[in-house]
Design a protein around this motif. Structure first.
Motif, PDB file in Angstrom:
ATOM      1  N   TYR A   1       0.838  -1.202   0.000  1.00 13.64           N
ATOM      2  CA  TYR A   1       0.000   0.000   0.000  1.00 13.64           C
ATOM      3  C   TYR A   1       0.870   1.248   0.000  1.00 13.64           C
ATOM      4  CZ  TYR A   1      -3.124   3.653   1.676  1.00 13.64           C
ATOM      5  OH  TYR A   1      -3.808   4.834   1.800  1.00 13.64           O
ATOM      6  N   ALA A   2       1.895   1.265   0.852  1.00 14.39           N
ATOM      7  CA  ALA A   2       2.753   2.438   0.958  1.00 14.39           C
ATOM      8  C   ALA A   2       3.528   2.682  -0.329  1.00 14.39           C
ATOM      9  CB  ALA A   2       3.709   2.271   2.135  1.00 14.39           C
ATOM     10  N   ALA A   3       3.992   1.603  -0.959  1.00 14.63           N
ATOM     11  CA  ALA A   3       4.706   1.744  -2.223  1.00 14.63           C
ATOM     12  C   ALA A   3       3.789   2.262  -3.317  1.00 14.63           C
ATOM     13  CB  ALA A   3       5.317   0.401  -2.632  1.00 14.63           C
ATOM     14  N   ARG A   4       2.566   1.772  -3.336  1.00 12.03           N
ATOM     15  CA  ARG A   4       1.610   2.204  -4.347  1.00 12.03           C
ATOM     16  C   ARG A   4       1.303   3.692  -4.227  1.00 12.03           C
ATOM     17  NH1 ARG A   4       0.994   1.468  -9.062  1.00 12.03           N
ATOM     18  NH2 ARG A   4       1.411  -0.721  -8.592  1.00 12.03           N
ATOM     19  N   ALA A   5       1.287   4.205  -3.012  1.00 14.65           N
ATOM     20  CA  ALA A   5       1.037   5.633  -2.821  1.00 14.65           C
ATOM     21  C   ALA A   5       2.121   6.463  -3.508  1.00 14.65           C
ATOM     22  CB  ALA A   5       0.971   5.968  -1.330  1.00 14.65           C
ATOM     23  N   LEU A   6       3.368   6.040  -3.391  1.00 14.85           N
ATOM     24  CA  LEU A   6       4.462   6.759  -4.044  1.00 14.85           C
ATOM     25  C   LEU A   6       4.372   6.633  -5.560  1.00 14.85           C
ATOM     26  CD1 LEU A   6       7.351   5.709  -1.642  1.00 14.85           C
ATOM     27  CD2 LEU A   6       6.505   8.039  -1.944  1.00 14.85           C
ATOM     28  N   LEU A   7       4.116   5.431  -6.036  1.00 13.31           N
ATOM     29  CA  LEU A   7       4.035   5.220  -7.483  1.00 13.31           C
ATOM     30  C   LEU A   7       2.866   5.995  -8.091  1.00 13.31           C
ATOM     31  CD1 LEU A   7       4.729   1.385  -7.477  1.00 13.31           C
ATOM     32  CD2 LEU A   7       6.216   3.110  -8.527  1.00 13.31           C
ATOM     33  N   ASP A   8       1.702   5.920  -7.453  1.00 12.77           N
ATOM     34  CA  ASP A   8       0.521   6.590  -7.996  1.00 12.77           C
ATOM     35  C   ASP A   8       0.662   8.105  -7.969  1.00 12.77           C
ATOM     36  OD1 ASP A   8      -0.595   4.160  -8.480  1.00 12.77           O
ATOM     37  OD2 ASP A   8      -2.069   4.240  -6.862  1.00 12.77           O
ATOM     38  N   ALA A   9       1.512   8.612  -7.085  1.00  9.53           N
ATOM     39  CA  ALA A   9       1.733  10.058  -7.007  1.00  9.53           C
ATOM     40  C   ALA A   9       2.740  10.540  -8.043  1.00  9.53           C
ATOM     41  CB  ALA A   9       2.216  10.430  -5.608  1.00  9.53           C
ATOM     42  N   GLY A  10       3.308   9.623  -8.809  1.00 13.77           N
ATOM     43  CA  GLY A  10       4.221  10.010  -9.874  1.00 13.77           C
ATOM     44  C   GLY A  10       5.679  10.016  -9.503  1.00 13.77           C
ATOM     45  N   CYS A  11       6.033   9.455  -8.361  1.00 10.95           N
ATOM     46  CA  CYS A  11       7.442   9.383  -7.981  1.00 10.95           C
ATOM     47  C   CYS A  11       8.136   8.296  -8.802  1.00 10.95           C
ATOM     48  CB  CYS A  11       7.584   9.066  -6.502  1.00 10.95           C
ATOM     49  SG  CYS A  11       6.942  10.350  -5.390  1.00 10.95           S
ATOM     50  N   ALA A  12       9.336   8.606  -9.257  1.00  7.58           N
ATOM     51  CA  ALA A  12      10.106   7.620 -10.014  1.00  7.58           C
ATOM     52  C   ALA A  12      11.577   8.016  -9.995  1.00  7.58           C
ATOM     53  CB  ALA A  12       9.609   7.539 -11.453  1.00  7.58           C
ATOM     54  N   PRO A  13      12.447   7.051  -9.741  1.00  6.75           N
ATOM     55  CA  PRO A  13      12.152   5.679  -9.334  1.00  6.75           C
ATOM     56  C   PRO A  13      11.683   5.632  -7.882  1.00  6.75           C
ATOM     57  CG  PRO A  13      14.499   6.073  -9.180  1.00  6.75           C
ATOM     58  CD  PRO A  13      13.906   7.319  -9.764  1.00  6.75           C
ATOM     59  N   VAL A  14      11.148   4.477  -7.478  1.00  2.51           N
ATOM     60  CA  VAL A  14      10.751   4.270  -6.089  1.00  2.51           C
ATOM     61  C   VAL A  14      11.660   3.202  -5.493  1.00  2.51           C
ATOM     62  CG1 VAL A  14       8.953   3.408  -4.544  1.00  2.51           C
ATOM     63  CG2 VAL A  14       8.358   4.980  -6.396  1.00  2.51           C
ATOM     64  N   HIS A  15      12.387   3.588  -4.452  1.00  3.10           N
ATOM     65  CA  HIS A  15      13.265   2.665  -3.733  1.00  3.10           C
ATOM     66  C   HIS A  15      12.657   2.380  -2.365  1.00  3.10           C
ATOM     67  CE1 HIS A  15      17.277   3.296  -6.105  1.00  3.10           C
ATOM     68  NE2 HIS A  15      16.227   3.323  -6.898  1.00  3.10           N
ATOM     69  N   ILE A  16      12.727   1.125  -1.950  1.00  4.42           N
ATOM     70  CA  ILE A  16      12.179   0.704  -0.663  1.00  4.42           C
ATOM     71  C   ILE A  16      13.300   0.107   0.166  1.00  4.42           C
ATOM     72  CG2 ILE A  16      10.498  -0.759   0.508  1.00  4.42           C
ATOM     73  CD1 ILE A  16       8.877  -0.795  -2.085  1.00  4.42           C
ATOM     74  N   VAL A  17      13.511   0.661   1.356  1.00  2.59           N
ATOM     75  CA  VAL A  17      14.559   0.155   2.243  1.00  2.59           C
ATOM     76  C   VAL A  17      13.949  -0.873   3.187  1.00  2.59           C
ATOM     77  CG1 VAL A  17      16.330   0.722   3.938  1.00  2.59           C
ATOM     78  CG2 VAL A  17      15.799   2.335   2.098  1.00  2.59           C
ATOM     79  N   LEU A  18      14.471  -2.085   3.129  1.00  2.73           N
ATOM     80  CA  LEU A  18      14.016  -3.188   3.970  1.00  2.73           C
ATOM     81  C   LEU A  18      15.065  -3.499   5.028  1.00  2.73           C
ATOM     82  CD1 LEU A  18      12.749  -5.608   1.157  1.00  2.73           C
ATOM     83  CD2 LEU A  18      11.437  -3.857   2.388  1.00  2.73           C
ATOM     84  N   GLY A  19      14.616  -4.120   6.107  1.00  2.00           N
ATOM     85  CA  GLY A  19      15.536  -4.506   7.167  1.00  2.00           C
ATOM     86  C   GLY A  19      15.060  -5.766   7.850  1.00  2.00           C
ATOM     87  N   ALA A  20      14.159  -5.618   8.835  1.00  2.00           N
ATOM     88  CA  ALA A  20      13.602  -6.770   9.537  1.00  2.00           C
ATOM     89  C   ALA A  20      12.867  -7.678   8.552  1.00  2.00           C
ATOM     90  CB  ALA A  20      12.656  -6.303  10.636  1.00  2.00           C
ATOM     91  N   ALA A  21      13.167  -8.964   8.597  1.00  2.00           N
ATOM     92  CA  ALA A  21      12.510  -9.952   7.734  1.00  2.00           C
ATOM     93  C   ALA A  21      12.564  -9.566   6.262  1.00  2.00           C
ATOM     94  CB  ALA A  21      11.059 -10.161   8.175  1.00  2.00           C
ATOM     95  N   ALA A  22      13.695  -9.014   5.842  1.00  2.00           N
ATOM     96  CA  ALA A  22      13.815  -8.547   4.463  1.00  2.00           C
ATOM     97  C   ALA A  22      13.545  -9.664   3.455  1.00  2.00           C
ATOM     98  CB  ALA A  22      15.203  -7.953   4.233  1.00  2.00           C
ATOM     99  N   ASP A  23      14.037 -10.857   3.728  1.00  2.00           N
ATOM    100  CA  ASP A  23      13.820 -11.960   2.784  1.00  2.00           C
ATOM    101  C   ASP A  23      12.339 -12.318   2.687  1.00  2.00           C
ATOM    102  OD1 ASP A  23      16.526 -12.087   2.283  1.00  2.00           O
ATOM    103  OD2 ASP A  23      16.893 -13.774   3.644  1.00  2.00           O
ATOM    104  N   ASP A  24      11.634 -12.278   3.815  1.00  2.00           N
ATOM    105  CA  ASP A  24      10.199 -12.573   3.796  1.00  2.00           C
ATOM    106  C   ASP A  24       9.435 -11.504   3.022  1.00  2.00           C
ATOM    107  OD1 ASP A  24      10.570 -14.852   5.288  1.00  2.00           O
ATOM    108  OD2 ASP A  24      10.074 -13.910   7.202  1.00  2.00           O
ATOM    109  N   VAL A  25       9.834 -10.252   3.194  1.00  2.00           N
ATOM    110  CA  VAL A  25       9.164  -9.177   2.454  1.00  2.00           C
ATOM    111  C   VAL A  25       9.370  -9.377   0.959  1.00  2.00           C
ATOM    112  CG1 VAL A  25       9.034  -6.694   2.062  1.00  2.00           C
ATOM    113  CG2 VAL A  25       9.400  -7.556   4.386  1.00  2.00           C
ATOM    114  N   ARG A  26      10.591  -9.679   0.567  1.00  2.00           N
ATOM    115  CA  ARG A  26      10.864  -9.898  -0.855  1.00  2.00           C
ATOM    116  C   ARG A  26      10.034 -11.054  -1.409  1.00  2.00           C
ATOM    117  NH1 ARG A  26      15.645  -7.625  -2.945  1.00  2.00           N
ATOM    118  NH2 ARG A  26      16.839  -6.408  -1.418  1.00  2.00           N
ATOM    119  N   ALA A  27       9.820 -12.090  -0.589  1.00  2.00           N
ATOM    120  CA  ALA A  27       9.098 -13.274  -1.054  1.00  2.00           C
ATOM    121  C   ALA A  27       7.587 -13.058  -1.089  1.00  2.00           C
ATOM    122  CB  ALA A  27       9.430 -14.461  -0.159  1.00  2.00           C
TER     123      ALA A  27
END
Length: 212
Positions: free
Chosen positions: A51-77
């Motif tokens: 949801y948070a990523a979509r807010a940035l994309l829909d607002a016209g931001c580009a590129p969109v980078h997301i910083v992961l940390g806790a459970a990064a592998d699970d988030v990616r999966a």
């Protein structure tokens, strides 16, 4: 004389929009949530980070980078994040400042002239608020911040001229706070009270925000 061809992704320089990137800080481990990573909190059956990523994309931001940390592998999966660049911050337990530094470093070389920084744990902030802050961009020296009831909050726009100073000042959980405090007079305030709410999810009681 035959006009020179223009590729489909090329537009006349005069009409090109400035490149304003999006940066989503989503590394938190949810210590006060019993160790539930905030990026993976359930939002309508999907991970909150989507949801948070979509807010940035829909607002016209580009590129969109997301910083992961806790459970990064699970988030990616588990999270579906097309069009986003995922950055893993191994130092995330040290605080949000490390994620901000990692995110700004990942944007080096992209050509971005500014970045809109958002937090994953504020589900009341959507594309409308992000777009307003993004539209405050005027030059690489721009600084802008959303405001709610007269109080500054996220998202925040940081012109590229400020990235070295923000990187130097970002320590612990402070992020850009100390840097912005020193430049209060330069910040364009963007009222978003009518389109968003800045409440963040820190404790189990705050999980009701996901149902709104």
């Amino acid at each position: 004389m035959r006009p020179s061809p223009t590729g489909p992704s090329e537009a006349p320089k005069a009409t090109r929009k400035p490149l304003v990137a999006g940066l989503l800080l989503a590394a938190g481990g949810g210590r006060r949530l019993g160790g539930r990573p905030k990026a993976l909190l359930d939002s309508g059956g999907r991970p909150l980070v989507e949801y948070a990523a979509r807010a940035l994309l829909d607002a016209g931001c580009a590129p969109v980078h997301i910083v992961l940390g806790a459970a990064a592998d699970d988030v990616r999966a588990r999270a579906h994040l097309p069009g986003c660049v995922l950055v893993t911050n191994p130092d995330w337990p040290e605080g949000m400042g490390t994620s901000l530094r990692a995110g700004l470093a990942s944007l080096a070389g992209t050509g971005a002239r500014a970045v809109v920084v958002a937090l994953v744990d504020q589900p009341g902030i959507g594309a409308d608020a992000v777009r307003r802050v993004r539209d405050a961009y005027a030059s690489p020296s721009s600084l802008a911040s959303a405001a709610y009831g007269g109080r500054r909050g996220h998202p925040v726009l940081l012109g590229a001229d400020h990235w070295p100073g923000v990187t130097e000042a970002a320590t612990g959980d402070r992020g850009a706070r100390a840097y912005l405090r020193r430049r209060e007079a330069e910040i364009e305030i963007v009222d978003c009270s009518d389109v968003a709410t800045p409440d963040d999810i820190d404790t189990p009681e705050d999980l009701t925000l996901l149902d709104r």
